[in-house]
Motif scaffolding. Structure first.
Motif, PDB file in Angstrom:
ATOM      1  N   ALA A 175     -34.298   5.244  -9.662  1.00  0.00           N
ATOM      2  CA  ALA A 175     -34.508   4.234 -11.014  1.00  0.00           C
ATOM      3  C   ALA A 175     -33.764   4.734 -12.007  1.00  0.00           C
ATOM      4  O   ALA A 175     -33.041   3.835 -12.637  1.00  0.00           O
ATOM      5  CB  ALA A 175     -35.988   3.760 -11.038  1.00  0.00           C
ATOM      6  N   GLU A 176     -34.035   6.276 -12.411  1.00  0.00           N
ATOM      7  CA  GLU A 176     -33.287   6.702 -13.373  1.00  0.00           C
ATOM      8  C   GLU A 176     -31.632   6.744 -12.999  1.00  0.00           C
ATOM      9  O   GLU A 176     -31.102   6.870 -13.910  1.00  0.00           O
ATOM     10  CB  GLU A 176     -34.033   8.084 -13.650  1.00  0.00           C
ATOM     11  N   GLY A 177     -31.445   7.214 -11.819  1.00  0.00           N
ATOM     12  CA  GLY A 177     -29.936   7.327 -11.695  1.00  0.00           C
ATOM     13  C   GLY A 177     -29.506   6.086 -11.706  1.00  0.00           C
ATOM     14  O   GLY A 177     -28.129   5.887 -12.163  1.00  0.00           O
ATOM     15  N   GLN A 178     -30.106   4.917 -11.223  1.00  0.00           N
ATOM     16  CA  GLN A 178     -29.496   3.651 -11.421  1.00  0.00           C
ATOM     17  C   GLN A 178     -29.386   3.361 -13.050  1.00  0.00           C
ATOM     18  O   GLN A 178     -28.069   2.384 -13.156  1.00  0.00           O
ATOM     19  CB  GLN A 178     -30.464   2.343 -10.775  1.00  0.00           C
ATOM     20  N   ARG A 180     -25.415   2.316 -17.621  1.00  0.00           N
ATOM     21  CA  ARG A 180     -24.711   2.969 -18.777  1.00  0.00           C
ATOM     22  C   ARG A 180     -23.233   3.205 -18.443  1.00  0.00           C
ATOM     23  O   ARG A 180     -22.383   3.064 -19.395  1.00  0.00           O
ATOM     24  CB  ARG A 180     -25.501   4.078 -19.267  1.00  0.00           C
ATOM     25  N   ALA A 181     -22.953   3.890 -17.319  1.00  0.00           N
ATOM     26  CA  ALA A 181     -21.533   4.185 -16.920  1.00  0.00           C
ATOM     27  C   ALA A 181     -20.863   2.903 -16.653  1.00  0.00           C
ATOM     28  O   ALA A 181     -19.518   2.722 -17.342  1.00  0.00           O
ATOM     29  CB  ALA A 181     -21.519   4.918 -15.738  1.00  0.00           C
ATOM     30  N   ALA A 219     -14.380   8.379 -21.056  1.00  0.00           N
ATOM     31  CA  ALA A 219     -15.129   9.776 -21.321  1.00  0.00           C
ATOM     32  C   ALA A 219     -16.922   9.445 -21.157  1.00  0.00           C
ATOM     33  O   ALA A 219     -17.429  10.351 -20.548  1.00  0.00           O
ATOM     34  CB  ALA A 219     -14.812  10.237 -22.686  1.00  0.00           C
ATOM     35  N   SER A 220     -17.265   8.671 -21.840  1.00  0.00           N
ATOM     36  CA  SER A 220     -18.787   8.179 -21.909  1.00  0.00           C
ATOM     37  C   SER A 220     -19.025   8.049 -20.439  1.00  0.00           C
ATOM     38  O   SER A 220     -20.153   8.535 -19.722  1.00  0.00           O
ATOM     39  CB  SER A 220     -19.077   7.216 -22.477  1.00  0.00           C
ATOM     40  N   ALA A 221     -18.347   7.140 -19.642  1.00  0.00           N
ATOM     41  CA  ALA A 221     -18.694   6.824 -18.355  1.00  0.00           C
ATOM     42  C   ALA A 221     -18.579   7.858 -17.284  1.00  0.00           C
ATOM     43  O   ALA A 221     -19.496   8.196 -16.636  1.00  0.00           O
ATOM     44  CB  ALA A 221     -17.596   5.719 -17.909  1.00  0.00           C
ATOM     45  N   LYS A 222     -17.834   8.860 -17.414  1.00  0.00           N
ATOM     46  CA  LYS A 222     -17.729  10.135 -16.759  1.00  0.00           C
ATOM     47  C   LYS A 222     -18.858  10.994 -16.990  1.00  0.00           C
ATOM     48  O   LYS A 222     -19.374  11.522 -16.145  1.00  0.00           O
ATOM     49  CB  LYS A 222     -16.391  10.809 -16.730  1.00  0.00           C
ATOM     50  N   ALA A 223     -19.180  11.000 -18.407  1.00  0.00           N
ATOM     51  CA  ALA A 223     -20.295  11.764 -18.836  1.00  0.00           C
ATOM     52  C   ALA A 223     -21.813  11.099 -17.954  1.00  0.00           C
ATOM     53  O   ALA A 223     -22.596  12.168 -17.637  1.00  0.00           O
ATOM     54  CB  ALA A 223     -20.386  11.774 -20.250  1.00  0.00           C
ATOM     55  N   GLN A 224     -21.652  10.034 -17.971  1.00  0.00           N
ATOM     56  CA  GLN A 224     -22.923   9.368 -17.351  1.00  0.00           C
ATOM     57  C   GLN A 224     -23.056   9.824 -15.780  1.00  0.00           C
ATOM     58  O   GLN A 224     -24.161   9.902 -15.358  1.00  0.00           O
ATOM     59  CB  GLN A 224     -23.113   7.814 -17.452  1.00  0.00           C
ATOM     60  N   ILE A 225     -21.896   9.699 -15.155  1.00  0.00           N
ATOM     61  CA  ILE A 225     -21.846  10.002 -13.635  1.00  0.00           C
ATOM     62  C   ILE A 225     -22.158  11.377 -13.473  1.00  0.00           C
ATOM     63  O   ILE A 225     -22.980  11.765 -12.584  1.00  0.00           O
ATOM     64  CB  ILE A 225     -20.389   9.800 -13.031  1.00  0.00           C
ATOM     65  N   LEU A 274     -18.049   4.523  -8.342  1.00  0.00           N
ATOM     66  CA  LEU A 274     -17.834   3.967  -9.778  1.00  0.00           C
ATOM     67  C   LEU A 274     -16.911   5.141 -10.265  1.00  0.00           C
ATOM     68  O   LEU A 274     -16.155   4.773 -11.075  1.00  0.00           O
ATOM     69  CB  LEU A 274     -19.383   4.175 -10.543  1.00  0.00           C
ATOM     70  N   LEU A 275     -17.186   6.312 -10.228  1.00  0.00           N
ATOM     71  CA  LEU A 275     -16.134   7.254 -10.641  1.00  0.00           C
ATOM     72  C   LEU A 275     -14.575   7.109 -10.103  1.00  0.00           C
ATOM     73  O   LEU A 275     -13.799   7.245 -10.960  1.00  0.00           O
ATOM     74  CB  LEU A 275     -16.577   8.864 -10.213  1.00  0.00           C
ATOM     75  N   ASP A 276     -14.524   6.676  -8.995  1.00  0.00           N
ATOM     76  CA  ASP A 276     -13.173   6.352  -8.399  1.00  0.00           C
ATOM     77  C   ASP A 276     -12.687   5.169  -9.267  1.00  0.00           C
ATOM     78  O   ASP A 276     -11.580   5.151  -9.670  1.00  0.00           O
ATOM     79  CB  ASP A 276     -13.148   6.122  -7.103  1.00  0.00           C
ATOM     80  N   SER A 277     -13.652   4.159  -9.663  1.00  0.00           N
ATOM     81  CA  SER A 277     -13.222   3.037 -10.396  1.00  0.00           C
ATOM     82  C   SER A 277     -12.788   3.462 -11.874  1.00  0.00           C
ATOM     83  O   SER A 277     -11.814   2.992 -12.506  1.00  0.00           O
ATOM     84  CB  SER A 277     -14.218   2.005 -10.147  1.00  0.00           C
TER      85      SER A 277
END
Length: 129
Positions: free
Chosen positions: A26-29, A34-35, A45-51, A71-74
């Motif tokens: 759940a926390e991973g989701q 957020r990403a 940068a923030s999206a990558k930081a969340q991953i 998502l990281l690929d996207s």
């Protein structure tokens, strides 16, 4: 009576373990959510930081981590598209000498290859899912 107590304690133990297993997922989701918001706001940068947070803090959130790969690929694809578009606009408006034009053309080729790479990688990763 002892069997009933043992059964009850065993059930409570299983319930506690299953809840503990669902918490990281759940926390991973939430990290993924957020990403995704950061990606929609073009905050790569923030999206990558969340991953990265997902990977480091929740190693047992397997479903979230699998989604995180896509998502990281996207994110990388969107970032590459953004860089490519920016460089194309610069290329069209800038007054460049021959060396400057060669440098821009080289960087355009590199970014085009990067976009193709992530498009291909994303399609392969989606097929595997």
């Amino acid at each position: 009576m002892n069997k009933l107590i043992s059964l009850l304690l065993g059930s409570l133990l299983l319930l506690a373990c299953s809840n503990r297993e669902q918490a990281p997922e759940a926390e991973g989701q939430q990290c993924l959510a957020r990403a995704r918001v950061a990606l929609m706001n073009n905050d790569y940068a923030s999206a990558k930081a969340q991953i990265d947070t997902l990977r480091n803090r929740y190693p047992r959130a397997l479903r979230a981590r699998a989604e995180g790969i896509l998502l990281l690929d996207s994110i990388c694809l969107a970032e590459a598209h953004s860089e490519l578009d920016s460089l194309r606009r610069f290329s069209e408006t800038a007054q460049l000498d021959r060396i400057g034009r060669d440098s821009v053309d080289y960087n355009l080729d590199v970014l085009t290859q990067k976009v193709r790479f992530f498009e291909k990688k994303l399609s392969i990763d989606k097929e595997k899912r």
